[in-house]
Design a protein around this motif. Structure first.
Motif, PDB file in Angstrom:
ATOM      1  N   PHE A 180     147.602  45.016  67.144  1.00  0.00           N
ATOM      2  CA  PHE A 180     147.838  43.571  67.284  1.00  0.00           C
ATOM      3  C   PHE A 180     147.712  43.281  68.780  1.00  0.00           C
ATOM      4  CE2 PHE A 180     150.040  45.055  63.573  1.00  0.00           C
ATOM      5  CZ  PHE A 180     149.906  44.039  62.630  1.00  0.00           C
ATOM      6  N   HIS A 181     146.732  42.471  69.191  1.00  0.00           N
ATOM      7  CA  HIS A 181     146.450  42.370  70.622  1.00  0.00           C
ATOM      8  C   HIS A 181     145.778  41.053  70.983  1.00  0.00           C
ATOM      9  CE1 HIS A 181     143.047  44.210  68.496  1.00  0.00           C
ATOM     10  NE2 HIS A 181     142.318  43.410  69.253  1.00  0.00           N
ATOM     11  N   LYS A 182     145.847  40.731  72.270  1.00  0.00           N
ATOM     12  CA  LYS A 182     145.094  39.596  72.823  1.00  0.00           C
ATOM     13  C   LYS A 182     143.627  39.989  72.838  1.00  0.00           C
ATOM     14  CE  LYS A 182     144.319  35.847  75.456  1.00  0.00           C
ATOM     15  NZ  LYS A 182     142.879  35.701  75.229  1.00  0.00           N
ATOM     16  N   TYR A 183     142.790  39.073  72.375  1.00  0.00           N
ATOM     17  CA  TYR A 183     141.360  39.378  72.298  1.00  0.00           C
ATOM     18  C   TYR A 183     140.582  38.287  73.007  1.00  0.00           C
ATOM     19  CZ  TYR A 183     136.776  40.443  70.395  1.00  0.00           C
ATOM     20  OH  TYR A 183     135.456  40.753  70.274  1.00  0.00           O
ATOM     21  N   GLY A 184     139.426  38.659  73.512  1.00  0.00           N
ATOM     22  CA  GLY A 184     138.565  37.698  74.207  1.00  0.00           C
ATOM     23  C   GLY A 184     138.383  38.130  75.643  1.00  0.00           C
ATOM     24  N   ASP A 185     138.555  37.205  76.555  1.00  0.00           N
ATOM     25  CA  ASP A 185     138.395  37.492  77.975  1.00  0.00           C
ATOM     26  C   ASP A 185     139.663  38.172  78.496  1.00  0.00           C
ATOM     27  OD1 ASP A 185     137.423  37.580  80.526  1.00  0.00           O
ATOM     28  OD2 ASP A 185     137.940  35.501  80.997  1.00  0.00           O
ATOM     29  N   PHE A 186     139.882  39.408  78.043  1.00  0.00           N
ATOM     30  CA  PHE A 186     141.125  40.117  78.350  1.00  0.00           C
ATOM     31  C   PHE A 186     140.862  41.616  78.245  1.00  0.00           C
ATOM     32  CE2 PHE A 186     145.564  41.437  77.588  1.00  0.00           C
ATOM     33  CZ  PHE A 186     146.205  40.680  78.564  1.00  0.00           C
ATOM     34  N   PHE A 187     141.390  42.385  79.184  1.00  0.00           N
ATOM     35  CA  PHE A 187     141.192  43.832  79.196  1.00  0.00           C
ATOM     36  C   PHE A 187     141.755  44.472  77.922  1.00  0.00           C
ATOM     37  CE2 PHE A 187     142.548  48.152  80.160  1.00  0.00           C
ATOM     38  CZ  PHE A 187     141.401  48.678  80.720  1.00  0.00           C
ATOM     39  N   PRO A 188     141.105  45.428  77.291  1.00  0.00           N
ATOM     40  CA  PRO A 188     139.838  46.051  77.686  1.00  0.00           C
ATOM     41  C   PRO A 188     138.604  45.381  77.087  1.00  0.00           C
ATOM     42  CG  PRO A 188     140.820  47.307  75.909  1.00  0.00           C
ATOM     43  CD  PRO A 188     141.766  46.184  76.208  1.00  0.00           C
ATOM     44  N   GLY A 189     138.785  44.243  76.415  1.00  0.00           N
ATOM     45  CA  GLY A 189     137.643  43.524  75.852  1.00  0.00           C
ATOM     46  C   GLY A 189     137.177  44.057  74.512  1.00  0.00           C
ATOM     47  N   THR A 190     137.938  44.982  73.928  1.00  0.00           N
ATOM     48  CA  THR A 190     137.585  45.550  72.627  1.00  0.00           C
ATOM     49  C   THR A 190     138.595  45.083  71.585  1.00  0.00           C
ATOM     50  OG1 THR A 190     138.858  47.524  73.194  1.00  0.00           O
ATOM     51  CG2 THR A 190     136.490  47.594  73.623  1.00  0.00           C
ATOM     52  N   GLY A 191     138.371  45.485  70.331  1.00  0.00           N
ATOM     53  CA  GLY A 191     139.323  45.150  69.275  1.00  0.00           C
ATOM     54  C   GLY A 191     138.904  43.976  68.420  1.00  0.00           C
ATOM     55  N   ASN A 192     137.592  43.826  68.234  1.00  0.00           N
ATOM     56  CA  ASN A 192     137.096  42.778  67.350  1.00  0.00           C
ATOM     57  C   ASN A 192     137.576  43.048  65.928  1.00  0.00           C
ATOM     58  OD1 ASN A 192     135.159  41.348  65.500  1.00  0.00           O
ATOM     59  ND2 ASN A 192     134.269  40.732  67.451  1.00  0.00           N
ATOM     60  N   ILE A 193     137.829  41.997  65.189  1.00  0.00           N
ATOM     61  CA  ILE A 193     138.306  42.138  63.810  1.00  0.00           C
ATOM     62  C   ILE A 193     137.298  42.888  62.943  1.00  0.00           C
ATOM     63  CG2 ILE A 193     137.379  39.965  62.920  1.00  0.00           C
ATOM     64  CD1 ILE A 193     140.128  39.618  61.490  1.00  0.00           C
ATOM     65  N   LYS A 194     136.027  42.893  63.367  1.00  0.00           N
ATOM     66  CA  LYS A 194     134.977  43.574  62.607  1.00  0.00           C
ATOM     67  C   LYS A 194     134.895  45.073  62.906  1.00  0.00           C
ATOM     68  CE  LYS A 194     132.139  39.419  62.296  1.00  0.00           C
ATOM     69  NZ  LYS A 194     130.858  38.782  62.656  1.00  0.00           N
ATOM     70  N   ASP A 195     135.625  45.540  63.916  1.00  0.00           N
ATOM     71  CA  ASP A 195     135.654  46.971  64.231  1.00  0.00           C
ATOM     72  C   ASP A 195     136.600  47.662  63.252  1.00  0.00           C
ATOM     73  OD1 ASP A 195     133.976  46.416  66.339  1.00  0.00           O
ATOM     74  OD2 ASP A 195     135.595  46.335  67.818  1.00  0.00           O
ATOM     75  N   MET A 196     136.041  48.394  62.296  1.00  0.00           N
ATOM     76  CA  MET A 196     136.842  48.918  61.179  1.00  0.00           C
ATOM     77  C   MET A 196     136.788  50.427  61.028  1.00  0.00           C
ATOM     78  SD  MET A 196     136.060  46.069  58.259  1.00  0.00           S
ATOM     79  CE  MET A 196     134.284  46.285  58.362  1.00  0.00           C
ATOM     80  N   GLY A 197     136.175  51.139  61.970  1.00  0.00           N
ATOM     81  CA  GLY A 197     136.040  52.575  61.833  1.00  0.00           C
ATOM     82  C   GLY A 197     134.630  52.949  61.413  1.00  0.00           C
ATOM     83  N   SER A 198     134.379  54.254  61.341  1.00  0.00           N
ATOM     84  CA  SER A 198     133.033  54.739  61.027  1.00  0.00           C
ATOM     85  C   SER A 198     133.128  56.023  60.216  1.00  0.00           C
ATOM     86  CB  SER A 198     132.264  54.981  62.324  1.00  0.00           C
ATOM     87  OG  SER A 198     130.953  55.428  62.074  1.00  0.00           O
ATOM     88  N   LYS A 199     132.063  56.324  59.475  1.00  0.00           N
ATOM     89  CA  LYS A 199     131.970  57.551  58.668  1.00  0.00           C
ATOM     90  C   LYS A 199     133.188  57.658  57.753  1.00  0.00           C
ATOM     91  CE  LYS A 199     129.167  59.747  62.220  1.00  0.00           C
ATOM     92  NZ  LYS A 199     129.041  60.845  63.182  1.00  0.00           N
ATOM     93  N   ALA A 200     133.879  58.799  57.775  1.00  0.00           N
ATOM     94  CA  ALA A 200     135.050  58.959  56.905  1.00  0.00           C
ATOM     95  C   ALA A 200     136.168  57.990  57.287  1.00  0.00           C
ATOM     96  CB  ALA A 200     135.566  60.394  56.985  1.00  0.00           C
ATOM     97  N   GLY A 201     136.123  57.480  58.521  1.00  0.00           N
ATOM     98  CA  GLY A 201     137.153  56.562  58.994  1.00  0.00           C
ATOM     99  C   GLY A 201     136.850  55.093  58.766  1.00  0.00           C
ATOM    100  N   LYS A 202     135.781  54.783  58.036  1.00  0.00           N
ATOM    101  CA  LYS A 202     135.442  53.376  57.805  1.00  0.00           C
ATOM    102  C   LYS A 202     136.558  52.701  57.009  1.00  0.00           C
ATOM    103  CE  LYS A 202     131.617  50.327  56.814  1.00  0.00           C
ATOM    104  NZ  LYS A 202     131.567  49.695  58.110  1.00  0.00           N
TER     105      LYS A 202
END
Length: 202
Positions: free
Chosen positions: A101-123
């Motif tokens: 749960f984080h501040k998103y947008g023009d804020f460090f580190p600039g990551t954490g988009n709601i679409k970032d959901m993991g990859s491979k076995a971690g999807k």
């Protein structure tokens, strides 16, 4: 719950053994919930990303230790910054679900988009909840509670790691949320109510 605090600096070897002993206490059910407020600088195992900041190193090492005894660990980050280091370390596995749960947008580190959901076995095992500045206790609870209820219901972790970084509290010089200690405490109380071994970090 035990809250453990030590003056710094402490030798890295002591901190590592102490930190891992917290995980052992959870494994042995010596305590249902443990809290630690330590920061440690030490090299990561070569299998982990070298870009991890020091606090992420601590958390990743703790989760790796918990995974020796628990099939599923959920990591929850209520720090104002995205929990990118821990997410990156476990992005391709289903044994750790990360929830930030984080501040998103023009804020460090600039990551954490709601679409970032993991990859491979971690999807679908990385959950990002981007928030806007100014969020208060009541609004935070309205987001935190349903998200974590669903995570606990579906994932059914056997251990929980909760990062309660204080920069999401009102008045923090780097932060822009309006949470109080009561807001943080409600998150802790909710996670304690599941009666699952809980490691609380600050």
């Amino acid at each position: 719950m035990y809250v453990l605090s030590f003056p710094l600096p402490l030798p890295p070897a002591f901190l590592l053994s102490f930190f891992l002993s917290l995980c052992l206490c959870l494994k042995e059910r010596v305590s249902h919930a443990l809290a630690q407020w330590l920061r440690r600088l030490m090299p990561l195992p070569p299998s982990l990303p070298p870009s991890l900041p020091p606090i992420s190193q601590d958390i990743v090492l703790a989760i790796l230790e918990l995974l020796k005894y628990h099939p599923r660990v959920v990591y929850i980050d209520i720090d104002i910054h995205h929990g990118d280091g821990v997410e990156e370390a476990f992005y391709c596995t289903d044994r750790v679900m990360t929830v930030s749960f984080h501040k998103y947008g023009d804020f460090f580190p600039g990551t954490g988009n709601i679409k970032d959901m993991g990859s491979k076995a971690g999807k679908h095992y990385s959950v990002n909840v981007p928030l806007e500045e100014g969020i208060d206790d009541a609004s935070y609870e309205r987001v935190f509670k349903p998200v974590m209820e669903k995570v606990m219901e579906v994932y059914q972790p056997t251990a929980v790691v909760l990062q309660c970084g204080a920069d999401s509290l009102t008045g923090d010089r780097l932060g822009c949320f309006n949470l109080t200690l009561k807001g943080h405490a409600k998150c802790v109380e909710m996670m304690k109510s599941y009666n699952v071994p809980l490691l609380i970090l600050g």
